[in-house]
Every structure is written in structure tokens, then in C-alpha cells.
Enzyme design. Structure first.
Site, PDB file in Angstrom:
ATOM      1  N   GLY A  49     -28.675  23.761 -28.308  1.00 26.68           N
ATOM      2  CA  GLY A  49     -28.407  25.155 -28.408  1.00 26.68           C
ATOM      3  C   GLY A  49     -28.831  25.708 -29.266  1.00 26.68           C
ATOM      4  CG  HIS A  50     -27.643  24.782 -33.191  1.00 30.36           C
ATOM      5  ND1 HIS A  50     -26.372  24.127 -32.679  1.00 30.36           N
ATOM      6  CD2 HIS A  50     -26.515  26.290 -33.704  1.00 30.36           C
ATOM      7  CE1 HIS A  50     -25.223  23.948 -33.557  1.00 30.36           C
ATOM      8  NE2 HIS A  50     -25.138  25.455 -33.499  1.00 30.36           N
ATOM      9  CD  GLN A  74     -18.435  32.238 -39.227  1.00 31.98           C
ATOM     10  OE1 GLN A  74     -19.502  32.688 -39.985  1.00 31.98           O
ATOM     11  NE2 GLN A  74     -19.541  31.203 -38.226  1.00 31.98           N
ATOM     12  N   GLY A 161     -27.388  33.099 -30.792  1.00 36.43           N
ATOM     13  CA  GLY A 161     -27.320  32.833 -29.153  1.00 36.43           C
ATOM     14  C   GLY A 161     -26.466  33.471 -28.270  1.00 36.43           C
ATOM     15  CD  GLU A 162     -27.739  35.851 -23.340  1.00 41.60           C
ATOM     16  OE1 GLU A 162     -27.067  35.067 -22.101  1.00 41.60           O
ATOM     17  OE2 GLU A 162     -28.530  36.414 -22.546  1.00 41.60           O
ATOM     18  CB  VAL A 190     -28.558  25.656 -24.443  1.00 40.63           C
ATOM     19  CG1 VAL A 190     -28.460  23.923 -23.652  1.00 40.63           C
ATOM     20  CG2 VAL A 190     -29.633  26.036 -24.809  1.00 40.63           C
ATOM     21  CB  SER A 200     -20.673  22.310 -33.635  1.00 40.05           C
ATOM     22  OG  SER A 200     -21.543  22.920 -33.862  1.00 40.05           O
ATOM     23  NE  ARG A 201     -14.280  25.479 -34.716  1.00 41.27           N
ATOM     24  CZ  ARG A 201     -14.533  26.152 -34.866  1.00 41.27           C
ATOM     25  NH1 ARG A 201     -15.548  27.188 -34.224  1.00 41.27           N
ATOM     26  NH2 ARG A 201     -14.619  26.933 -36.281  1.00 41.27           N
TER      27      ARG A 201
HETATM   28  P1  AMP Z   1     -23.131  28.202 -34.892  1.00 40.11           P
HETATM   29  O1  AMP Z   1     -23.454  27.108 -35.652  1.00 40.11           O
HETATM   30  O2  AMP Z   1     -21.835  27.533 -33.728  1.00 40.11           O
HETATM   31  O3  AMP Z   1     -22.424  29.677 -35.627  1.00 40.11           O
HETATM   32  O4  AMP Z   1     -24.596  29.084 -34.244  1.00 40.11           O
HETATM   33  C1  AMP Z   1     -24.937  28.737 -34.513  1.00 40.11           C
HETATM   34  C2  AMP Z   1     -26.028  30.147 -33.581  1.00 40.11           C
HETATM   35  O5  AMP Z   1     -26.158  29.233 -32.653  1.00 40.11           O
HETATM   36  C3  AMP Z   1     -25.122  31.263 -32.871  1.00 40.11           C
HETATM   37  O6  AMP Z   1     -26.535  32.074 -33.395  1.00 40.11           O
HETATM   38  C4  AMP Z   1     -24.652  30.197 -31.690  1.00 40.11           C
HETATM   39  O7  AMP Z   1     -24.356  31.719 -30.477  1.00 40.11           O
HETATM   40  C5  AMP Z   1     -25.992  29.582 -30.957  1.00 40.11           C
HETATM   41  N1  AMP Z   1     -25.304  28.690 -30.543  1.00 40.11           N
HETATM   42  C6  AMP Z   1     -23.985  27.767 -30.272  1.00 40.11           C
HETATM   43  N2  AMP Z   1     -24.090  27.150 -28.892  1.00 40.11           N
HETATM   44  C7  AMP Z   1     -24.856  27.630 -28.624  1.00 40.11           C
HETATM   45  C8  AMP Z   1     -25.589  27.289 -27.319  1.00 40.11           C
HETATM   46  N3  AMP Z   1     -24.828  26.265 -26.147  1.00 40.11           N
HETATM   47  N4  AMP Z   1     -26.479  27.808 -26.387  1.00 40.11           N
HETATM   48  C9  AMP Z   1     -27.188  28.858 -26.974  1.00 40.11           C
HETATM   49  N5  AMP Z   1     -27.029  29.300 -28.279  1.00 40.11           N
HETATM   50  C10 AMP Z   1     -25.575  28.624 -28.876  1.00 40.11           C
END
Ligand code: AMP
Length: 292
Positions: A49-50, A74, A161-162, A190, A200-201
Site C-alpha cells: 500500500g505504501h 497520534q 492513501g484512501e 491496496v 502495518s497492524r
Molecule cells: P501509515 O504508515 O499507516 O501511517 O500510512 C502511511 C500512508 O500510507 C497513509 O497515507 C496511508 O493512508 C497509506 N496507506 C496505508 N495502508 C494503505 C493501503 N492498504 N493502501 C493504500 N495506501 C495505504
């Protein structure tokens, strides 16, 4: 024998900077030669996703900077800040493989100097309800770090990401309200082949929970289909909630909102709709959303 750190083996061509001064020096050099810069803020523990955000950034800009910062502001005290997965070496290798140009990985002290005393409060419909009801300090922490990253990097655009749809809307609001001179881009969620949104969780899920986890997406999909077929919104939401309750999820929220403003919507025809949900499976909290 000298032991070569795994990061050096895995990621040879991607640079990492950990302080704002070095970051600005690197970016200034790119800016001088007119190279556009895209920023992808993350908390690390990267997955596909990232990486989809990074690939999108590289389609729009010569240079892409990935920030990796597990932002204490956060997380509520009861949440998983200490346990949050950290995998810098693997992250660097993934970023290199996707042609990222620079990793910015500051420590907490770099982001929060002694005496730090500033807060950002995003109010209004984007921030109200949904996540905010269960994580009341979350978006203030997100907005603060994202605003700092915008000032530190001054990118031409940043991509979110959405998957975290409410976060995307809160960031859009903040960037507009505070006159950040950049574009906010977004990218679709994704998913695993069974529909579970990558997160990540997800590693927190026990095998049996992992098998049930795709039901969150399935419930959203069923509610979306019902609304499209003309079932009243409240009834369609009940269908989705019931499905999750029966499967043993503890549902935090399962709601319909205006897809742009995130204002609550009760009747179809009141604007484009998005369904947003959060539900807990054991100790893991999953969030997801779907356009109608
Ligand atoms: P995080 O590391 O969880 O803070 O996410 C960092 C960025 O990656 C944020 O903009 C999230 O929305 C995006 N993100 C996380 N999971 C996904 C995914 N499965 N698909 C697309 N973008 C994602």
C-alpha cells in the site's frame, strides 16, 4: 570479519537523512535544478500500500521522499506506540526497489524539540465523529506532524492513501486552511486478494482472526451494493453491522458520509457517498472504507 549491516546489503543506493538540516540541504539541491519533489509520509513497516503511493509519486515527480516517523503524538496512552512494528532495513530495501530517492527518518527529539508547545486543531465535519469519537487526540497529532513535514520538505505534492480516508480529508482541510503551497494527492486502497486492506497492524491478527478479517471489506461491499440497489441507507448500514457483529467483531462505527465533506448523510441523493467503518477483532482494530 567485519559484519556488514543488513541495510547496507539490501539498500545500497537509497540515502537516509535523520535531521531537518540535512533534509533541507538535499532538497534544495534538487529544487535548484528544477526537479519536482513528492512526499510520502509514513510510519514505516512498509507494505505494498505504501509502495503504491511511492510509485504514484514517481509518476508525477522526478524525486520522491518517503518520511518514516512513528509519531507519538497520534497515539493515545492506551495505544500501541511502543509495540508499533518498526522495520527500517526492510523499508529501505522496498523504497530503493520502487525508485524512491530519499528517506527522512527523524527521531522523536528532532521532531519535538525541548519545550515544544504548539498544537493544531482541525475542527469541522472532516474531523468530527468516526475515528475522532474513539481516538479524540489522534487527528491533532496527525495534523501537527504532517504540517511539520510539509514545512520541512516543502514538496510540490504529498500523497496519502484512501485507506485512511478521514485522515486524507483532515489533511486536505488543514493544507487549505493553513495555505500550504502544495497539492494533496490520494491513491486507492491496496488489498490482499481476499479483500483485507493492507495495514502495518495486520500482523497483530492471530491466524483465526486473520481468516475473519476480510469480512470488514465484505460487509462494506454488501452495504454499498444494497444502497446501489435502492435499499434505504440506514437499513443497508444495519445489514453490514449485523454481519460484523455475528462474526464476532466489536464495531466502533459503520457509517455513511458525504464523500467530500464527510458530513453525515441520511438520504441517498444528498451527494456522493462513502461508507467508513472501524471494528475490533480481539486486540486488533481494523479500519476500512468504500465509495458507493
Ligand atoms: P501509515 O504508515 O499507516 O501511517 O500510512 C502511511 C500512508 O500510507 C497513509 O497515507 C496511508 O493512508 C497509506 N496507506 C496505508 N495502508 C494503505 C493501503 N492498504 N493502501 C493504500 N495506501 C495505504
Amino acid at each position: 570479519m567485519i559484519e556488514i549491516p543488513a541495510a547496507a546489503v539490501l539498500a545500497r543506493n537509497i540515502d537516509i537523512v535523520q535531521d531537518v538540516g540535512s533534509l533541507r540541504a538535499r532538497l534544495a539541491a534538487w529544487r535548484r535544478t528544477g526537479e519536482a519533489i513528492g512526499l510520502i509520509p509514513t510510519m514505516g513497516a512498509l507494505h505494498a500500500g505504501h509502495i503504491s503511493l511511492l510509485r504514484k509519486a514517481k509518476r508525477y515527480a522526478r524525486r520522491a521522499v518517503v518520511s518514516i516517523f512513528v509519531n507519538p503524538a497520534q497515539f493515545a496512552p492506551s495505544e500501541d506506540f511502543a509495540a508499533y512494528p518498526r522495520s527500517l532495513e526492510k523499508d529501505m530495501a522496498l523504497i530503493e526497489a520502487a525508485q524512491g530517492d530519499l528517506v527522512f527518518a527523524p527521531c522523536v527529539e528532532e521532531m519535538f524539540a525541548e519545550g515544544f508547545a504548539t498544537a493544531i486543531n482541525v475542527a469541522g465535519p472532516a474531523a468530527a465523529g468516526l475515528e475522532d469519537r474513539f481516538r479524540p487526540t489522534h487527528f491533532a497529532g496527525v495534523a501537527l506532524i504532517v504540517a511539520k513535514l510539509f514545512n520541512q520538505c516543502r514538496p510540490d505534492f504529498a500523497i496519502f492513501g484512501e485507506k485512511d480516508f478521514q485522515q486524507l480529508k483532515v489533511v486536505e482541510r488543514m493544507a487549505r486552511d493553513l495555505d500550504f503551497e502544495l497539492q494533496i494527492l490520494s491513491a486507492p486502497t491496496v488489498r490482499e486478494t481476499d479483500g483485507l486492506a493492507l495495514s502495518s497492524r495486520n500482523i497483530y491478527l492471530a491466524a483465526e482472526e486473520r481468516a475473519r478479517a476480510p469480512l470488514l471489506y465484505a460487509a462494506l461491499s454488501i452495504s454499498v451494493s444494497a444502497i446501489k440497489e435502492g435499499v434505504p441507507i440506514s437499513r443497508a448500514l444495519e445489514l453490514g453491522r449485523a454481519m460484523l457483529n455475528e462474526a464476532g467483531f466489536a464495531v466502533d462505527y459503520f457509517e455513511a458520509r458525504h464523500a467530500e465533506s464527510l458530513k453525515p448523510i441520511a438520504l441517498q441523493g444528498d451527494g456522493p457517498l462513502r461508507l467508513l467503518a472501524a471494528a475490533r477483532l480481539g486486540r486488533t482494530r481494523l479500519i476500512d472504507n468504500l465509495a458507493v
